[in-house]
Design an enzyme around this catalytic site. Structure first.
Site, PDB file in Angstrom:
ATOM      1  N   HIS A 227      -8.017   2.436   3.268  1.00 14.28           N
ATOM      2  CA  HIS A 227      -8.131   1.166   3.993  1.00 14.28           C
ATOM      3  C   HIS A 227      -6.907   0.285   3.720  1.00 14.28           C
ATOM      4  O   HIS A 227      -6.232  -0.173   4.661  1.00 14.28           O
ATOM      5  CB  HIS A 227      -9.410   0.455   3.544  1.00 14.28           C
ATOM      6  CG  HIS A 227      -9.642  -0.866   4.208  1.00 14.28           C
ATOM      7  ND1 HIS A 227     -10.455  -1.017   5.301  1.00 14.28           N
ATOM      8  CD2 HIS A 227      -9.150  -2.099   3.946  1.00 14.28           C
ATOM      9  CE1 HIS A 227     -10.458  -2.292   5.678  1.00 14.28           C
ATOM     10  NE2 HIS A 227      -9.663  -2.969   4.862  1.00 14.28           N
ATOM     11  N   GLU A 228      -6.614   0.084   2.447  1.00 12.71           N
ATOM     12  CA  GLU A 228      -5.482  -0.784   2.113  1.00 12.71           C
ATOM     13  C   GLU A 228      -4.163  -0.125   2.522  1.00 12.71           C
ATOM     14  O   GLU A 228      -3.222  -0.814   2.927  1.00 12.71           O
ATOM     15  CB  GLU A 228      -5.490  -1.134   0.626  1.00 12.71           C
ATOM     16  CG  GLU A 228      -6.761  -1.837   0.123  1.00 12.71           C
ATOM     17  CD  GLU A 228      -7.167  -3.084   0.897  1.00 12.71           C
ATOM     18  OE1 GLU A 228      -6.297  -3.697   1.549  1.00 12.71           O
ATOM     19  OE2 GLU A 228      -8.373  -3.419   0.900  1.00 12.71           O
TER      20      GLU A 228
ATOM     21  N   HIS B 132      -3.541  -1.070   6.028  1.00  9.51           N
ATOM     22  CA  HIS B 132      -2.896  -2.394   6.097  1.00  9.51           C
ATOM     23  C   HIS B 132      -1.409  -2.267   5.740  1.00  9.51           C
ATOM     24  O   HIS B 132      -0.543  -2.840   6.404  1.00  9.51           O
ATOM     25  CB  HIS B 132      -3.546  -3.352   5.090  1.00  9.51           C
ATOM     26  CG  HIS B 132      -4.868  -3.909   5.516  1.00  9.51           C
ATOM     27  ND1 HIS B 132      -5.032  -4.626   6.670  1.00  9.51           N
ATOM     28  CD2 HIS B 132      -6.097  -3.875   4.924  1.00  9.51           C
ATOM     29  CE1 HIS B 132      -6.303  -5.017   6.774  1.00  9.51           C
ATOM     30  NE2 HIS B 132      -6.970  -4.570   5.732  1.00  9.51           N
TER      31      HIS B 132
ATOM     32  N   GLU C 112      -6.752  -5.604  10.607  1.00  6.71           N
ATOM     33  CA  GLU C 112      -7.951  -4.854  10.244  1.00  6.71           C
ATOM     34  C   GLU C 112      -8.138  -3.630  11.138  1.00  6.71           C
ATOM     35  O   GLU C 112      -8.696  -2.627  10.713  1.00  6.71           O
ATOM     36  CB  GLU C 112      -9.170  -5.783  10.313  1.00  6.71           C
ATOM     37  CG  GLU C 112     -10.415  -5.219   9.681  1.00  6.71           C
ATOM     38  CD  GLU C 112     -10.371  -5.148   8.153  1.00  6.71           C
ATOM     39  OE1 GLU C 112      -9.388  -5.634   7.549  1.00  6.71           O
ATOM     40  OE2 GLU C 112     -11.306  -4.571   7.572  1.00  6.71           O
TER      41      GLU C 112
END
Lengths: 506, 506
Positions: free
Chosen positions: B268-269, B272, B298
């Protein structure tokens, strides 16, 4: 006329706020050396430069001049070496220096030191002095320019030395170091002629890094480093930096196959950190809450690393623990062998791994070379040759390459000219302080042997840490020990420890 | 009259220099959450506040107003959504907002958010909402005060939402989220009624942390995160922050007995981070080199975490590797069981660990609650009760304590009111973008199955990353996909994946 106390408070508020910004730049520097991704160097250099400019603007704010003028000869300055007097005196001295430095020079120097360090890391890894030469040349020119801008009475070198050892003079330092050299050279020769040597292979066995870390943290904690106000991380060249009143960061580097490397550098940096953590919190950001000088700083790191950390008494307490942690490496090793091994004296190439007897010869070489570089007697391109010649002459050992020669230290790449001699001052101070501590506290070895380090810590807190910058380094030591700077205690200490190990006069 | 290009360059230089200082504050924040010693919090809060004040001074510098005035209706603004036009438009919009905020309010907010986060960490660890209540109350008052100072046309919440999703309106977001909720509730009910469920115990076996770290880094690298311009570290609440054009830092937290926790938060990060690393370096520090909105941000994290990272195709490539790394945990587990387990749908307490079908219900609860807190319809002291009531009603599950209830997220403690709905916008955008990527690129699953992620990465770089902030989030997505924001692709995607797993309509 405004109330002196009000003006003093304004002055202090301003300087404390500047310290907050300087501590931000210290974080930028810590992060650069410990965390920064490979490609992020250039932008970080820009950030450090930008903030250094903002700090310089604050350090040369004309209001500082006005406040200092209003405070000259005021009642607050009447008691010499009181916190208020020292605050005004030290801030005045810094201000008079800062206003002489053009902002352009401050920013150029700040930027060049970051680039210098980044270039050095690569040059050292590649063993390539020529890639480092241009930036070193620039840093030396800028240092010269700074010395000329600040001015000096005796030698140009005085102006730079004063950044690190306030009020010290090159001529005096030169004399102290020459006396020291005259005593060390015969000591090292006697040791060589003794024909004895420890088995140092036992230090080169396998010491798993995670266990080294665990033990280093435990020992640093035991002697007094507070990890709720600090950290230990990994870097190329171990250092200690303070980022706030409760944030002191120490660093080390691990070698799985050489126990002393991480352990003693951790004790060393913890010694610096313990000093920082022992400074007055009430005066944080101001001279009475700052370290007296780099020499005094180094006295604290070397005291814990060597005089305590390499003593028989220290290992009487820790050896059972370290043996349990590294059974494969030390299971069959008697403590006396271990103690002799960590106290081996032998000429070597790398300063930070040098023994206590030859260490100051490394410093004296650097002190001589940087004076020659600054005066122009030595050209940067000729540095590797000059370095190798001095090592051959003074230590009897010739560096096989520049990575282990003139590229080994970070200092010059960071523009720190005039810094090296403070290491030897620190060694000398540490022995003077320790003799006095023995006189005041009695059987320190008996305490170390049972893991009691707090009596010594308390004595250092009171006598060395709490006065902060109220006295210049040499005056602080003289005040505690009763004598001016003197290398005799260091020689006495070395002969007392090394004499029995090598069977020479002590 | 001065040349427009010269004025534009002055404007850009000023804003880029401000960005360097903002990035320093980002480092102070990263360090605070990842490295800071326990006792160092208060001083760090002071530093962040001080720097926020300096940044605010620069953001409200009257010269900005002059430059912007000189650039209104100039030739540089003629081409809508060009880098120059977007630069002037976005800087003007930010400037007009910033000058409405008194410096006192900016500093108080900045300081309170740091204290808020520090208080939250303790309150959550102690499961004690009452210690967090006063600072949350203050942060809500300050947020309200900021919204009033900035002003709004429709609802007060608009003024805050605009910080995170520029130009979005609360009424429209509310409508989109309600439509989404109407489609998610029956989906979750059908899954519950299916009676099927995966064996998730296999995810709770022993997964040694150092191997989790190794695999997370390998997978993040494979999908495109560049570790020469970034890092992965450990923190309480995973986040991604950008400290410079080549310095993007992601964080995670490890649970030895729950594989998905660190792995999917890292993906997830990394999603980003890949977006940040894909932004234009030439325009770094200016709107064309900045992310379009948090919703678009997001969309990138959720796309890599879920649509890619939880797909059968992704694990066709990675499962043999992960099985080899964790033989004790996964040696006897067929890939289909693993794939079903990481896609389990079940109402749960913790948002960041929620499955894809229930996740947006967590967001909608927060969106509703923060509107009520801001309007004053809900008092802070009544938050835990209101939170638990909504979880019981909308997810059929009641938090047993506040640590796993209203204290679970960092956002409100950091003063981020109006931030939560961007998570759901991101989920919606991610599915819209992925449908379009399939249309443009063909068989993406075939590529993932053989470890080829660069075609998708290249498509995202070109269509989503490179335009930066030239378009508002919803316009950017509409431009790429041809349709305005629409939750239908997300529902189609969920039903296509979950239908076969649970034997429900797809």
């Amino acid at each position: 006329m405004a109330n002196h106390q009000q003006i003093f408070d304004q002055l202090c508020d301003h300087v404390r706020e500047t310290a907050k910004l300087e501590n931000i730049n210290d974080l930028l520097g810590w992060d650069e050396r410990v965390m920064l991704p490979e490609q992020a160097g250039a932008y970080r250099a820009d950030q450090i430069t930008l903030l250094a400019g903002i700090v310089h603007d604050r350090n040369t704010d004309p209001r500082l001049g006005d406040w200092l003028e209003s405070l000259s000869d005021c009642p607050l300055t009447e008691e010499a070496n009181s916190p208020a007097e020292a605050t005004i005196r030290r801030i005045r001295s810094d201000y008079l220096k800062q206003v002489k430095l053009p902002k352009r020079l401050v920013e150029e120097f700040s930027h060049s030191r970051v680039i210098g360090q980044q270039t050095w890391v690569k040059a050292r890894a590649d063993n390539n002095f020529s890639t480092f030469e241009p930036i070193l040349d620039k840093l030396i020119s800028l240092s010269r320019e700074m010395a000329e801008a600040i001015g000096y009475e005796g030698e140009q070198y005085d102006a730079l030395l004063d950044f690190y050892e306030p009020e010290a003079k090159t001529a005096q330092v030169r004399q102290v170091l020459e006396t020291l050299k005259d005593q060390l050279v015969p000591l090292v020769a006697e040791i060589k002629d003794s024909g004895r040597s420890p088995n140092i292979d036992l230090l080169k066995r396998s010491y798993p890094i995670s266990l080294q870390e665990q033990f280093s943290i435990a020992a640093a904690t035991k002697i007094g480093f507070d990890f709720t106000s600090g950290r230990l991380d990994v870097t190329h060249h171990p250092f200690c930096t303070t980022l706030g009143p409760h944030d002191c960061r120490i660093t080390t580097r691990y070698d799985e196959n050489f126990f002393p490397s991480a352990f003693f550098s951790t004790l060393h940096e913890a010694g610096h950190g313990i000093y920082e953590q022992g400074l007055s919190k009430d005066w944080y950001g101001l001279p009475p809450g700052a370290s007296a000088s780099l020499g005094v700083h180094e006295s604290q790191s070397r005291l814990w690393e060597n005089i305590v950390g390499r003593s028989y008494a220290f290992w009487s307490h820790f050896y059972p623990e370290v043996k349990k942690l590294f059974p494969a490496a030390l299971g069959d090793v008697p403590m006396s062998d271990f103690h002799f091994a960590i106290n081996e004296v032998t000429p070597s190439l790398i300063r930070v791994e040098a023994d206590e007897a030859t260490y100051n010869l490394h410093i004296i070489i650097r002190f001589e070379l940087e004076q020659a570089l600054l005066s122009g007697d030595l050209q940067v391109k000729d540095l590797p040759g000059a370095w190798n010649e001095k090592y051959t002459q003074q230590l009897g050992i010739t560096p096989p390459n520049d990575a282990d020669g003139c590229l080994q230290d970070v200092h010059w790449s960071a523009g720190l000219m005039g810094y090296f001699p403070t290491y030897s001052l620190g060694n000398i101070y540490s022995a003077q302080l320790m003799e006095q501590a023995h006189e005041d506290l009695g059987d320190l070895e008996g305490m170390f042997a049972v893991g009691e380090f707090s009596p010594l810590l308390g004595w250092l807190r009171e006598n060395v840490h709490q006065p902060g910058q109220c006295y210049p380094g040499d005056q602080l030591v003289e005040r505690v020990c009763g004598d001016p700077i003197d290398s005799a205690p260091l020689i006495r200490y070395l002969r007392a420890k090394l004499g029995p190990l090598y069977g020479i006069q002590h």
